[in-house]
Design a protein around this motif. Structure first.
Motif, PDB file in Angstrom:
ATOM      1  N   THR A  61       0.813  -1.224   0.000  1.00 41.44           N
ATOM      2  CA  THR A  61       0.000   0.000   0.000  1.00 41.44           C
ATOM      3  C   THR A  61       0.839   1.263   0.000  1.00 41.44           C
ATOM      4  O   THR A  61       0.307   2.349  -0.134  1.00 41.44           O
ATOM      5  CB  THR A  61      -0.924   0.017   1.224  1.00 41.44           C
ATOM      6  N   HIS A  62       2.155   1.127   0.134  1.00 44.84           N
ATOM      7  CA  HIS A  62       3.023   2.299   0.135  1.00 44.84           C
ATOM      8  C   HIS A  62       3.411   2.767  -1.273  1.00 44.84           C
ATOM      9  O   HIS A  62       4.080   3.757  -1.423  1.00 44.84           O
ATOM     10  CB  HIS A  62       4.295   1.998   0.933  1.00 44.84           C
ATOM     11  N   VAL A  63       2.941   2.047  -2.281  1.00 46.80           N
ATOM     12  CA  VAL A  63       3.269   2.390  -3.661  1.00 46.80           C
ATOM     13  C   VAL A  63       2.429   3.593  -4.084  1.00 46.80           C
ATOM     14  O   VAL A  63       1.219   3.623  -3.906  1.00 46.80           O
ATOM     15  CB  VAL A  63       3.011   1.194  -4.598  1.00 46.80           C
ATOM     16  N   ILE A  64       3.099   4.600  -4.643  1.00 50.78           N
ATOM     17  CA  ILE A  64       2.424   5.824  -5.067  1.00 50.78           C
ATOM     18  C   ILE A  64       2.554   5.940  -6.578  1.00 50.78           C
ATOM     19  O   ILE A  64       3.618   5.749  -7.143  1.00 50.78           O
ATOM     20  CB  ILE A  64       3.057   7.051  -4.396  1.00 50.78           C
ATOM     21  N   SER A  65       1.477   6.279  -7.230  1.00 46.37           N
ATOM     22  CA  SER A  65       1.484   6.470  -8.674  1.00 46.37           C
ATOM     23  C   SER A  65       1.827   7.922  -8.973  1.00 46.37           C
ATOM     24  O   SER A  65       1.202   8.836  -8.449  1.00 46.37           O
ATOM     25  CB  SER A  65       0.122   6.118  -9.255  1.00 46.37           C
ATOM     26  N   LYS A  66       2.831   8.135  -9.811  1.00 52.58           N
ATOM     27  CA  LYS A  66       3.252   9.489 -10.175  1.00 52.58           C
ATOM     28  C   LYS A  66       3.325   9.592 -11.700  1.00 52.58           C
ATOM     29  O   LYS A  66       4.404   9.571 -12.280  1.00 52.58           O
ATOM     30  CB  LYS A  66       4.614   9.795  -9.569  1.00 52.58           C
ATOM     31  N   PRO A  67       2.174   9.693 -12.357  1.00 50.45           N
ATOM     32  CA  PRO A  67       2.202   9.725 -13.827  1.00 50.45           C
ATOM     33  C   PRO A  67       2.912  10.942 -14.402  1.00 50.45           C
ATOM     34  O   PRO A  67       3.588  10.846 -15.422  1.00 50.45           O
ATOM     35  CB  PRO A  67       0.732   9.690 -14.219  1.00 50.45           C
ATOM     36  N   ALA A  68       2.771  12.108 -13.769  1.00 44.31           N
ATOM     37  CA  ALA A  68       3.437  13.313 -14.283  1.00 44.31           C
ATOM     38  C   ALA A  68       4.951  13.181 -14.171  1.00 44.31           C
ATOM     39  O   ALA A  68       5.693  13.558 -15.086  1.00 44.31           O
ATOM     40  CB  ALA A  68       2.956  14.550 -13.528  1.00 44.31           C
ATOM     41  N   GLU A  69       5.414  12.613 -13.077  1.00 41.95           N
ATOM     42  CA  GLU A  69       6.850  12.420 -12.890  1.00 41.95           C
ATOM     43  C   GLU A  69       7.406  11.415 -13.894  1.00 41.95           C
ATOM     44  O   GLU A  69       8.448  11.647 -14.502  1.00 41.95           O
ATOM     45  CB  GLU A  69       7.109  11.937 -11.463  1.00 41.95           C
ATOM     46  N   ARG A  70       6.690  10.308 -14.077  1.00 40.68           N
ATOM     47  CA  ARG A  70       7.135   9.293 -15.052  1.00 40.68           C
ATOM     48  C   ARG A  70       7.189   9.876 -16.455  1.00 40.68           C
ATOM     49  O   ARG A  70       8.113   9.607 -17.220  1.00 40.68           O
ATOM     50  CB  ARG A  70       6.203   8.087 -15.020  1.00 40.68           C
ATOM     51  N   THR A  71       6.192  10.687 -16.825  1.00 48.04           N
ATOM     52  CA  THR A  71       6.156  11.299 -18.155  1.00 48.04           C
ATOM     53  C   THR A  71       7.302  12.276 -18.330  1.00 48.04           C
ATOM     54  O   THR A  71       7.948  12.301 -19.391  1.00 48.04           O
ATOM     55  CB  THR A  71       4.812  11.999 -18.375  1.00 48.04           C
ATOM     56  N   ALA A  72       7.595  13.075 -17.330  1.00 46.87           N
ATOM     57  CA  ALA A  72       8.698  14.040 -17.418  1.00 46.87           C
ATOM     58  C   ALA A  72      10.040  13.330 -17.564  1.00 46.87           C
ATOM     59  O   ALA A  72      10.876  13.721 -18.391  1.00 46.87           O
ATOM     60  CB  ALA A  72       8.704  14.938 -16.183  1.00 46.87           C
ATOM     61  N   ILE A  73      10.239  12.287 -16.793  1.00 46.87           N
ATOM     62  CA  ILE A  73      11.491  11.522 -16.885  1.00 46.87           C
ATOM     63  C   ILE A  73      11.613  10.861 -18.254  1.00 46.87           C
ATOM     64  O   ILE A  73      12.677  10.876 -18.874  1.00 46.87           O
ATOM     65  CB  ILE A  73      11.569  10.486 -15.748  1.00 46.87           C
ATOM     66  N   ARG A  74      10.515  10.297 -18.757  1.00 46.14           N
ATOM     67  CA  ARG A  74      10.523   9.650 -20.073  1.00 46.14           C
ATOM     68  C   ARG A  74      10.855  10.657 -21.168  1.00 46.14           C
ATOM     69  O   ARG A  74      11.627  10.366 -22.083  1.00 46.14           O
ATOM     70  CB  ARG A  74       9.175   8.995 -20.336  1.00 46.14           C
ATOM     71  N   ASN A  75      10.279  11.874 -21.079  1.00 47.28           N
ATOM     72  CA  ASN A  75      10.549  12.908 -22.083  1.00 47.28           C
ATOM     73  C   ASN A  75      12.017  13.317 -22.083  1.00 47.28           C
ATOM     74  O   ASN A  75      12.639  13.437 -23.138  1.00 47.28           O
ATOM     75  CB  ASN A  75       9.670  14.135 -21.834  1.00 47.28           C
ATOM     76  N   VAL A  76      12.582  13.547 -20.916  1.00 54.03           N
ATOM     77  CA  VAL A  76      13.985  13.968 -20.825  1.00 54.03           C
ATOM     78  C   VAL A  76      14.910  12.863 -21.324  1.00 54.03           C
ATOM     79  O   VAL A  76      15.838  13.112 -22.105  1.00 54.03           O
ATOM     80  CB  VAL A  76      14.333  14.369 -19.370  1.00 54.03           C
ATOM     81  N   ASP A  77      14.641  11.629 -20.909  1.00 56.95           N
ATOM     82  CA  ASP A  77      15.490  10.507 -21.327  1.00 56.95           C
ATOM     83  C   ASP A  77      15.399  10.266 -22.824  1.00 56.95           C
ATOM     84  O   ASP A  77      16.411  10.024 -23.489  1.00 56.95           O
ATOM     85  CB  ASP A  77      15.110   9.235 -20.573  1.00 56.95           C
ATOM     86  N   ARG A  78      14.202  10.329 -23.381  1.00 53.96           N
ATOM     87  CA  ARG A  78      14.017  10.066 -24.815  1.00 53.96           C
ATOM     88  C   ARG A  78      14.686  11.153 -25.660  1.00 53.96           C
ATOM     89  O   ARG A  78      15.308  10.850 -26.677  1.00 53.96           O
ATOM     90  CB  ARG A  78      12.524   9.978 -25.124  1.00 53.96           C
ATOM     91  N   GLU A  79      14.551  12.405 -25.252  1.00 55.74           N
ATOM     92  CA  GLU A  79      15.186  13.490 -26.004  1.00 55.74           C
ATOM     93  C   GLU A  79      16.707  13.359 -25.970  1.00 55.74           C
ATOM     94  O   GLU A  79      17.377  13.525 -26.990  1.00 55.74           O
ATOM     95  CB  GLU A  79      14.762  14.846 -25.456  1.00 55.74           C
ATOM     96  N   ALA A  80      17.264  13.040 -24.806  1.00 52.14           N
ATOM     97  CA  ALA A  80      18.711  12.847 -24.693  1.00 52.14           C
ATOM     98  C   ALA A  80      19.170  11.669 -25.543  1.00 52.14           C
ATOM     99  O   ALA A  80      20.231  11.718 -26.182  1.00 52.14           O
ATOM    100  CB  ALA A  80      19.102  12.633 -23.231  1.00 52.14           C
ATOM    101  N   GLU A  81      18.365  10.612 -25.596  1.00 50.66           N
ATOM    102  CA  GLU A  81      18.709   9.447 -26.416  1.00 50.66           C
ATOM    103  C   GLU A  81      18.712   9.800 -27.901  1.00 50.66           C
ATOM    104  O   GLU A  81      19.610   9.394 -28.640  1.00 50.66           O
ATOM    105  CB  GLU A  81      17.701   8.325 -26.142  1.00 50.66           C
ATOM    106  N   LEU A  82      17.728  10.567 -28.350  1.00 49.93           N
ATOM    107  CA  LEU A  82      17.665  10.955 -29.759  1.00 49.93           C
ATOM    108  C   LEU A  82      18.823  11.879 -30.135  1.00 49.93           C
ATOM    109  O   LEU A  82      19.385  11.759 -31.230  1.00 49.93           O
ATOM    110  CB  LEU A  82      16.325  11.620 -30.073  1.00 49.93           C
ATOM    111  N   ILE A  83      19.199  12.777 -29.244  1.00 51.17           N
ATOM    112  CA  ILE A  83      20.344  13.654 -29.506  1.00 51.17           C
ATOM    113  C   ILE A  83      21.616  12.824 -29.616  1.00 51.17           C
ATOM    114  O   ILE A  83      22.442  13.033 -30.512  1.00 51.17           O
ATOM    115  CB  ILE A  83      20.467  14.729 -28.404  1.00 51.17           C
TER     116      ILE A  83
END
Length: 161
Positions: A61-83
């Protein structure tokens, strides 16, 4: 007629047990990915505003869903990967001859999307020569970008690093 010079990568490519069609597909996929990134830029993914139905089983029950955080991390990682992929392609293109570079740019990286037979006519070379240059360039790019696919997915001992 002078002797045709062979690139050292091509001779290495011929001695390895590499799946040519899978390697070509991997290089073409990477070239298309970089072309889209260079033409359009990076398209950021947006966080969803509505929650999808997801069954909640009791347990941790201590698991917290953070969709905005996951999306932000995915965006930063994907952009860095494409560069990084774009820079790696630029470094690999420096290994090609002038003619090979022009063939790859015309076939894959230009936004005009013209057919190969039009490109060979504009370059003043035959279709067969154009295809040979293109195949050699793809082999060199595969080795330079480490996209080669081995037969049976087994990497030879000499290639392990």
């Amino acid at each position: 007629m002078g002797r045709r010079r062979t690139h050292p990568f091509i001779t290495v490519f011929d001695t390895l047990s590499i799946d040519y069609s899978a390697t070509r597909a991997a290089v073409e996929k990477r070239l298309e990915e970089v072309r889209q990134f260079r033409q359009i830029g990076f398209v950021r993914q947006q966080a969803g505003m509505t929650v999808n139905y997801e069954p909640r089983f009791h347990g941790a029950t201590h698991v917290i869903s953070k969709p905005a955080e996951r999306t932000a991390i995915r965006n930063v990682d994907r952009e860095a990967e494409l560069i990084r992929k774009s820079e790696l392609l630029d470094q690999a293109m420096e290994r090609l001859t002038k003619m090979q570079r022009e063939v790859i740019e015309r076939s894959y990286l230009d936004d005009e999307g013209e057919y190969d037979f039009i490109s060979c006519g504009e370059m003043g070379i035959s279709d067969r020569t154009y295809r040979r240059i293109k195949a050699d360039a793809i082999r060199i790019l595969a080795l330079a970008m480490k996209l080669e696919v081995y037969v049976n997915d087994r990497v030879p001992e000499a290639c392990k690093g």
